[in-house]
Design a protein around this motif. Structure first.
Motif, PDB file in Angstrom:
ATOM      1  N   ALA A 121       0.859  -1.191   0.000  1.00  0.00           N
ATOM      2  CA  ALA A 121       0.000   0.000   0.000  1.00  0.00           C
ATOM      3  C   ALA A 121       0.894   1.240   0.000  1.00  0.00           C
ATOM      4  N   PRO A 122       0.384   2.326  -0.564  1.00  0.00           N
ATOM      5  CA  PRO A 122       1.192   3.558  -0.570  1.00  0.00           C
ATOM      6  C   PRO A 122       1.360   4.118   0.835  1.00  0.00           C
ATOM      7  N   GLY A 123       2.395   4.906   1.005  1.00  0.00           N
ATOM      8  CA  GLY A 123       2.586   5.592   2.269  1.00  0.00           C
ATOM      9  C   GLY A 123       3.481   4.844   3.237  1.00  0.00           C
ATOM     10  N   LEU A 124       3.570   5.376   4.430  1.00  0.00           N
ATOM     11  CA  LEU A 124       4.371   4.756   5.485  1.00  0.00           C
ATOM     12  C   LEU A 124       3.651   3.557   6.083  1.00  0.00           C
ATOM     13  N   ARG A 125       4.432   2.634   6.591  1.00  0.00           N
ATOM     14  CA  ARG A 125       3.868   1.534   7.356  1.00  0.00           C
ATOM     15  C   ARG A 125       3.595   2.002   8.781  1.00  0.00           C
ATOM     16  N   ARG A 126       2.699   1.303   9.457  1.00  0.00           N
ATOM     17  CA  ARG A 126       2.410   1.645  10.850  1.00  0.00           C
ATOM     18  C   ARG A 126       3.674   1.571  11.700  1.00  0.00           C
ATOM     19  N   ALA A 127       4.496   0.562  11.434  1.00  0.00           N
ATOM     20  CA  ALA A 127       5.725   0.399  12.211  1.00  0.00           C
ATOM     21  C   ALA A 127       6.648   1.596  12.028  1.00  0.00           C
ATOM     22  N   GLU A 128       6.634   2.189  10.845  1.00  0.00           N
ATOM     23  CA  GLU A 128       7.506   3.336  10.587  1.00  0.00           C
ATOM     24  C   GLU A 128       7.005   4.576  11.324  1.00  0.00           C
ATOM     25  N   VAL A 129       5.692   4.753  11.337  1.00  0.00           N
ATOM     26  CA  VAL A 129       5.138   5.882  12.088  1.00  0.00           C
ATOM     27  C   VAL A 129       5.426   5.705  13.572  1.00  0.00           C
ATOM     28  N   ALA A 130       5.236   4.495  14.072  1.00  0.00           N
ATOM     29  CA  ALA A 130       5.514   4.226  15.483  1.00  0.00           C
ATOM     30  C   ALA A 130       6.977   4.501  15.812  1.00  0.00           C
ATOM     31  N   GLN A 131       7.872   4.097  14.918  1.00  0.00           N
ATOM     32  CA  GLN A 131       9.301   4.349  15.124  1.00  0.00           C
ATOM     33  C   GLN A 131       9.593   5.843  15.186  1.00  0.00           C
ATOM     34  N   LEU A 132       9.024   6.591  14.263  1.00  0.00           N
ATOM     35  CA  LEU A 132       9.256   8.030  14.226  1.00  0.00           C
ATOM     36  C   LEU A 132       8.678   8.741  15.445  1.00  0.00           C
TER      37      LEU A 132
END
Length: 285
Positions: A39-50
């Motif tokens: 899917a386009p965009g960031l993964r949930r894991a990436e948002v959580a990391q940030l």
């Protein structure tokens, strides 16, 4: 009913976070793209990391679960998802049902487009005030009718301060008390948006000392939004001037408010303003 409203609010919060996440690419936030994405965009894991939270916790937030969200975490999400000021406010309303705390107040300026709008008002005095009611931009008609803001100190450019502490206002503005009470009620509404702001707190304290009217009326807690009104001035050079007054927020910068005085044909107001501009007259009051 309340439970349904709460569920709807949490659902909206989850949808908002998903759409903000979907519009960002990893390279937009300094992350490697990695392998192919479903899917386009960031993964949930990436948002959580940030944002510095666990993946499970962020997943629950997007799923609309009823979990506690601190102001600090919301600010981390604002940074992680690169939210605009309007999106930040929307996020806080969805999560906390109240506006976000104000950031450190940086210097307020207007865009070149907004300044051109002011200048193109011609014979209509127009100016912009910021969140603390400081005049931050104006046109030539405002300068010759309302005062030379460019020669004033920051405090003198504060609309509520000038209105209540400059005696000249009582002489030039017809029905000063009526307008003063309305202005104070609008100022009270503004202060409610920024509770605890140190500048506004100090300004209120100083006005309580300097203005008997402010001191008498402030405890009444009258609140009023912007209204379209007539204003009549006894200008020291031009004589009687009559205006329709309109105030509105700037959509792209909601802390800024545009104020426009449209001159009416009564008592030849447009012609008088044209003469003031032609003569380069200014009145400091």
């Amino acid at each position: 009913m309340l439970r349904e409203q709460e569920a709807q609010r949490l659902h909206e919060l989850g949808d908002f976070l998903r759409t903000r996440r979907a519009r960002l690419a990893p390279e937009d936030v300094g992350l490697p793209r990695g392998g192919r994405r479903r899917a386009p965009g960031l993964r949930r894991a990436e948002v959580a990391q940030l944002a510095g939270v666990s993946v499970d916790w962020y997943t629950w937030l997007e799923q609309g679960r009823s979990i506690t969200v601190s102001t600090q975490v919301l600010e981390s999400l604002v940074q992680a998802l690169r939210l605009t000021a309007s999106e930040r406010e929307h996020l806080f309303f969805l999560a906390h049902q109240q506006p976000p705390p104000e950031k450190d107040m940086e210097l307020e300026t207007v865009s070149p487009t907004l300044q051109r709008f002011l200048d193109n008002q011609g014979l209509s005095p127009a100016f912009v005030t910021g969140r603390r009611w400081d005049v931050v931009a104006w046109n030539e008609a405002a300068r010759v009718v309302l005062g030379d803001y460019g020669q004033m100190s920051t405090l003198e450019r504060n609309s509520i301060w000038r209105f209540f502490t400059f005696p000249e206002h009582r002489h030039v503005l017809v029905d000063w008390e009526g307008h003063a009470r309305q202005l104070l009620a609008q100022f009270r509404a503004t202060c409610g948006r920024y509770p605890g702001d140190p500048y506004l707190t100090e300004l209120i304290q100083d006005l309580m000392l300097r203005s008997p009217e402010f001191r008498a009326w402030w405890p009444d807690h009258e609140v009023l939004g912007a209204r379209e009104v007539h204003k009549e001035y006894n200008h020291p050079q031009a004589g009687s001037l009559v205006f329709e007054y309109l105030s509105f927020q700037v959509l792209d910068a909601p802390d800024l408010r545009v104020n426009v005085y449209t001159p009416l044909d009564e008592v030849d107001t447009p012609a008088k303003i044209a003469r003031l501009i032609a003569e380069g007259s200014s009145v400091s009051r």
